[in-house]
Design a protein around this motif. Structure first.
Motif, PDB file in Angstrom:
ATOM      1  N   PHE A  57       8.239 -10.477  -0.510  1.00 55.83           N
ATOM      2  CA  PHE A  57       7.605  -9.518  -1.528  1.00 55.83           C
ATOM      3  C   PHE A  57       5.924  -9.045  -0.927  1.00 55.83           C
ATOM      4  O   PHE A  57       5.468  -8.214  -1.231  1.00 55.83           O
ATOM      5  CB  PHE A  57       7.636 -10.010  -3.151  1.00 55.83           C
ATOM      6  CG  PHE A  57       9.121 -10.028  -3.521  1.00 55.83           C
ATOM      7  CD1 PHE A  57       9.511  -8.751  -3.715  1.00 55.83           C
ATOM      8  CD2 PHE A  57       9.556 -10.898  -4.062  1.00 55.83           C
ATOM      9  CE1 PHE A  57      10.776  -8.609  -4.368  1.00 55.83           C
ATOM     10  CE2 PHE A  57      11.023 -11.064  -4.469  1.00 55.83           C
ATOM     11  CZ  PHE A  57      11.359  -9.847  -4.651  1.00 55.83           C
ATOM     12  N   PHE A  58       5.403 -10.324  -0.475  1.00 61.72           N
ATOM     13  CA  PHE A  58       4.118 -10.202   0.127  1.00 61.72           C
ATOM     14  C   PHE A  58       4.187  -9.010   1.245  1.00 61.72           C
ATOM     15  O   PHE A  58       3.184  -8.396   1.159  1.00 61.72           O
ATOM     16  CB  PHE A  58       3.663 -11.605   0.691  1.00 61.72           C
ATOM     17  CG  PHE A  58       2.119 -11.712   1.279  1.00 61.72           C
ATOM     18  CD1 PHE A  58       1.095 -11.691   0.625  1.00 61.72           C
ATOM     19  CD2 PHE A  58       2.202 -11.479   2.632  1.00 61.72           C
ATOM     20  CE1 PHE A  58       0.057 -11.901   0.950  1.00 61.72           C
ATOM     21  CE2 PHE A  58       0.853 -11.657   3.186  1.00 61.72           C
ATOM     22  CZ  PHE A  58      -0.042 -11.602   2.347  1.00 61.72           C
ATOM     23  N   CYS A  59       5.013  -9.221   2.141  1.00 65.87           N
ATOM     24  CA  CYS A  59       5.061  -8.118   3.184  1.00 65.87           C
ATOM     25  C   CYS A  59       5.322  -6.927   2.764  1.00 65.87           C
ATOM     26  O   CYS A  59       4.745  -5.937   3.253  1.00 65.87           O
ATOM     27  CB  CYS A  59       6.218  -8.744   4.254  1.00 65.87           C
ATOM     28  SG  CYS A  59       5.782 -10.312   5.126  1.00 65.87           S
ATOM     29  N   LEU A  60       6.191  -6.797   1.782  1.00 67.47           N
ATOM     30  CA  LEU A  60       6.688  -5.322   1.346  1.00 67.47           C
ATOM     31  C   LEU A  60       5.306  -4.941   0.445  1.00 67.47           C
ATOM     32  O   LEU A  60       5.162  -3.525   0.534  1.00 67.47           O
ATOM     33  CB  LEU A  60       7.711  -5.529   0.237  1.00 67.47           C
ATOM     34  CG  LEU A  60       9.080  -5.842   0.891  1.00 67.47           C
ATOM     35  CD1 LEU A  60      10.004  -6.039  -0.190  1.00 67.47           C
ATOM     36  CD2 LEU A  60       9.556  -4.511   1.754  1.00 67.47           C
ATOM     37  N   ALA A  61       4.623  -5.703  -0.295  1.00 72.87           N
ATOM     38  CA  ALA A  61       3.517  -5.316  -1.052  1.00 72.87           C
ATOM     39  C   ALA A  61       2.439  -4.948   0.113  1.00 72.87           C
ATOM     40  O   ALA A  61       1.588  -3.822  -0.245  1.00 72.87           O
ATOM     41  CB  ALA A  61       2.835  -6.433  -2.030  1.00 72.87           C
ATOM     42  N   LEU A  62       2.097  -5.359   1.115  1.00 69.97           N
ATOM     43  CA  LEU A  62       1.153  -4.942   2.043  1.00 69.97           C
ATOM     44  C   LEU A  62       1.559  -3.852   2.654  1.00 69.97           C
ATOM     45  O   LEU A  62       0.726  -3.011   2.832  1.00 69.97           O
ATOM     46  CB  LEU A  62       1.121  -6.017   3.130  1.00 69.97           C
ATOM     47  CG  LEU A  62       0.476  -7.422   3.091  1.00 69.97           C
ATOM     48  CD1 LEU A  62       0.545  -8.312   4.150  1.00 69.97           C
ATOM     49  CD2 LEU A  62      -1.171  -7.085   2.767  1.00 69.97           C
ATOM     50  N   VAL A  63       2.599  -3.405   2.784  1.00 67.10           N
ATOM     51  CA  VAL A  63       3.334  -2.127   3.272  1.00 67.10           C
ATOM     52  C   VAL A  63       3.222  -1.049   2.349  1.00 67.10           C
ATOM     53  O   VAL A  63       2.762   0.033   2.473  1.00 67.10           O
ATOM     54  CB  VAL A  63       4.655  -2.148   4.040  1.00 67.10           C
ATOM     55  CG1 VAL A  63       4.907  -1.002   4.527  1.00 67.10           C
ATOM     56  CG2 VAL A  63       4.691  -3.277   5.105  1.00 67.10           C
ATOM     57  N   LEU A  64       3.582  -1.519   0.958  1.00 65.73           N
ATOM     58  CA  LEU A  64       3.645  -0.337  -0.141  1.00 65.73           C
ATOM     59  C   LEU A  64       1.963  -0.072  -0.462  1.00 65.73           C
ATOM     60  O   LEU A  64       1.961   1.025  -0.948  1.00 65.73           O
ATOM     61  CB  LEU A  64       4.230  -0.852  -1.117  1.00 65.73           C
ATOM     62  CG  LEU A  64       5.750  -0.943  -0.911  1.00 65.73           C
ATOM     63  CD1 LEU A  64       6.654  -1.559  -2.114  1.00 65.73           C
ATOM     64  CD2 LEU A  64       6.460   0.483  -0.929  1.00 65.73           C
ATOM     65  N   THR A  65       1.179  -1.078  -0.414  1.00 65.76           N
ATOM     66  CA  THR A  65      -0.222  -0.743  -0.987  1.00 65.76           C
ATOM     67  C   THR A  65      -1.323  -1.023   0.365  1.00 65.76           C
ATOM     68  O   THR A  65      -1.425  -0.129   0.754  1.00 65.76           O
ATOM     69  CB  THR A  65      -0.484  -1.770  -2.083  1.00 65.76           C
ATOM     70  OG1 THR A  65      -0.454  -2.965  -1.730  1.00 65.76           O
ATOM     71  CG2 THR A  65       0.479  -1.592  -3.323  1.00 65.76           C
ATOM     72  N   SER A  66      -1.856  -2.255   0.077  1.00 61.03           N
ATOM     73  CA  SER A  66      -2.880  -2.473   1.027  1.00 61.03           C
ATOM     74  C   SER A  66      -3.258  -3.818   1.167  1.00 61.03           C
ATOM     75  O   SER A  66      -3.212  -4.507   0.118  1.00 61.03           O
ATOM     76  CB  SER A  66      -4.189  -1.517   0.892  1.00 61.03           C
ATOM     77  OG  SER A  66      -4.853  -1.994  -0.420  1.00 61.03           O
ATOM     78  N   PRO A  67      -3.893  -4.357   2.128  1.00 57.24           N
ATOM     79  CA  PRO A  67      -4.243  -5.791   2.126  1.00 57.24           C
ATOM     80  C   PRO A  67      -5.350  -5.974   1.222  1.00 57.24           C
ATOM     81  O   PRO A  67      -5.260  -7.458   0.464  1.00 57.24           O
ATOM     82  CB  PRO A  67      -4.908  -6.012   3.665  1.00 57.24           C
ATOM     83  CG  PRO A  67      -4.183  -4.904   4.677  1.00 57.24           C
ATOM     84  CD  PRO A  67      -3.875  -3.734   3.419  1.00 57.24           C
ATOM     85  N   LEU A  68      -6.153  -5.157   0.974  1.00 55.74           N
ATOM     86  CA  LEU A  68      -7.208  -5.554  -0.145  1.00 55.74           C
ATOM     87  C   LEU A  68      -6.507  -5.613  -1.552  1.00 55.74           C
ATOM     88  O   LEU A  68      -7.026  -6.640  -2.306  1.00 55.74           O
ATOM     89  CB  LEU A  68      -8.154  -4.381  -0.243  1.00 55.74           C
ATOM     90  CG  LEU A  68      -9.199  -4.569  -0.991  1.00 55.74           C
ATOM     91  CD1 LEU A  68     -10.162  -5.965  -0.815  1.00 55.74           C
ATOM     92  CD2 LEU A  68     -10.546  -3.606  -1.353  1.00 55.74           C
ATOM     93  N   LYS A  69      -5.763  -4.799  -1.824  1.00 55.38           N
ATOM     94  CA  LYS A  69      -5.078  -4.927  -3.051  1.00 55.38           C
ATOM     95  C   LYS A  69      -4.317  -6.239  -3.356  1.00 55.38           C
ATOM     96  O   LYS A  69      -4.194  -6.762  -4.325  1.00 55.38           O
ATOM     97  CB  LYS A  69      -4.043  -3.796  -3.512  1.00 55.38           C
ATOM     98  CG  LYS A  69      -4.843  -2.505  -3.822  1.00 55.38           C
ATOM     99  CD  LYS A  69      -3.956  -1.297  -4.154  1.00 55.38           C
ATOM    100  CE  LYS A  69      -4.532  -0.093  -4.092  1.00 55.38           C
ATOM    101  NZ  LYS A  69      -3.726   1.233  -4.510  1.00 55.38           N
ATOM    102  N   VAL A  70      -3.574  -6.597  -2.157  1.00 56.64           N
ATOM    103  CA  VAL A  70      -2.669  -7.669  -2.176  1.00 56.64           C
ATOM    104  C   VAL A  70      -3.561  -8.960  -2.212  1.00 56.64           C
ATOM    105  O   VAL A  70      -3.323  -9.840  -3.175  1.00 56.64           O
ATOM    106  CB  VAL A  70      -1.846  -8.023  -0.979  1.00 56.64           C
ATOM    107  CG1 VAL A  70      -1.219  -9.195  -0.923  1.00 56.64           C
ATOM    108  CG2 VAL A  70      -0.768  -6.574  -0.890  1.00 56.64           C
ATOM    109  N   SER A  71      -4.731  -9.205  -1.458  1.00 51.10           N
ATOM    110  CA  SER A  71      -5.517 -10.269  -1.564  1.00 51.10           C
ATOM    111  C   SER A  71      -6.062 -10.408  -3.001  1.00 51.10           C
ATOM    112  O   SER A  71      -6.387 -11.527  -3.373  1.00 51.10           O
ATOM    113  CB  SER A  71      -6.743 -10.356  -0.585  1.00 51.10           C
ATOM    114  OG  SER A  71      -7.456  -8.981  -0.766  1.00 51.10           O
TER     115      SER A  71
END
Length: 221
Positions: free
Chosen positions: A161-175
């Motif tokens: 889910f971490f990798c999917l979230a990075l692709v769907l959103t952005s690294p800043l939002k995920v961090s």
């Protein structure tokens, strides 16, 4: 342990600042005062929660060892920097959502860990006891083994889910979104262990949530 739980949590969550700067340096996004404020607000919330009374009651102080607390903090800071670089690199390597590519990437991560990192257990077991990196290898007991298995399954789900979230959103939002684990842990401790949540912890959690919402509502760069 060469650093405290509170210090380690705060320093590691500073990876959002590194992600913010890396995205700007690599031309992935523009410098935004509002984004910078949201990141700092979330990090401030983490600081408030971690230093709230009764927070991290299991272990808040570092234990004595040959590696100083400053050295331990620097190692956590290095881990935060590398993890930020890891997030940005994934976003650049997988610019579009592809479930097959994402799953293949996670599988390669697991294979790399199995082939290259697990042998390090033997090396750590051979180090002299006075070395800070020394760690005796022991198989877990039955009760602990179930916990390790559950932890592994959760880690696998997190990576997917971490990798999917990075692709769907952005690294800043995920961090910044990962900082939500701090207030979530407070709720989990309250439900599972009956721990009370102080008013300052509530306030800090609110800051984390507000900062995350500010980042989310701005949309992708």
């Amino acid at each position: 342990s060469s650093t405290s739980v509170a210090d380690g949590t705060i320093i590691f969550n500073s990876m959002s600042i590194f992600v913010f700067l890396m995205e700007w340096l690599l031309g992935k996004s523009r410098i935004s005062a509002l984004k910078g404020f949201a990141v700092l607000l979330s990090l401030l919330g983490v600081v408030v929660v971690e230093y709230a009374p009764a927070a991290n009651s299991v272990s808040t102080a570092s234990q004595a060892g040959c590696l100083s607390q400053t050295g331990g903090n620097l190692l956590v800071l290095l881990a935060a920097l590398l993890y930020a670089l890891y997030q940005v690199k994934i976003d650049m390597s997988m610019p579009c959502l592809d479930a097959v590519t994402t799953n293949a990437f996670v599988a390669i991560q697991g294979l790399t860990t199995l082939v290259l990192l697990w042998p390090g257990i033997y090396l750590l077991n051979q180090l002299p006891a006075w070395c800070f990196a020394a760690e005796a290898f022991q198989l877990p007991q039955s009760d602990a083994a179930r916990g390790v298995l559950l932890s592994g399954l959760l880690a696998f789900a997190f990576n997917v889910f971490f990798c999917l979230a990075l692709v769907l959103t952005s690294p800043l939002k995920v961090s910044v979104g990962c900082m939500l684990s701090v207030p979530c842990s407070l709720v989990a401790d309250a439900l599972l262990h009956g721990d009370s949540i102080s008013s300052s912890a509530f306030f800090g959690s609110g800051l984390v949530i507000v900062g995350f919402l500010m980042i989310t509502l701005q949309g992708n760069p």
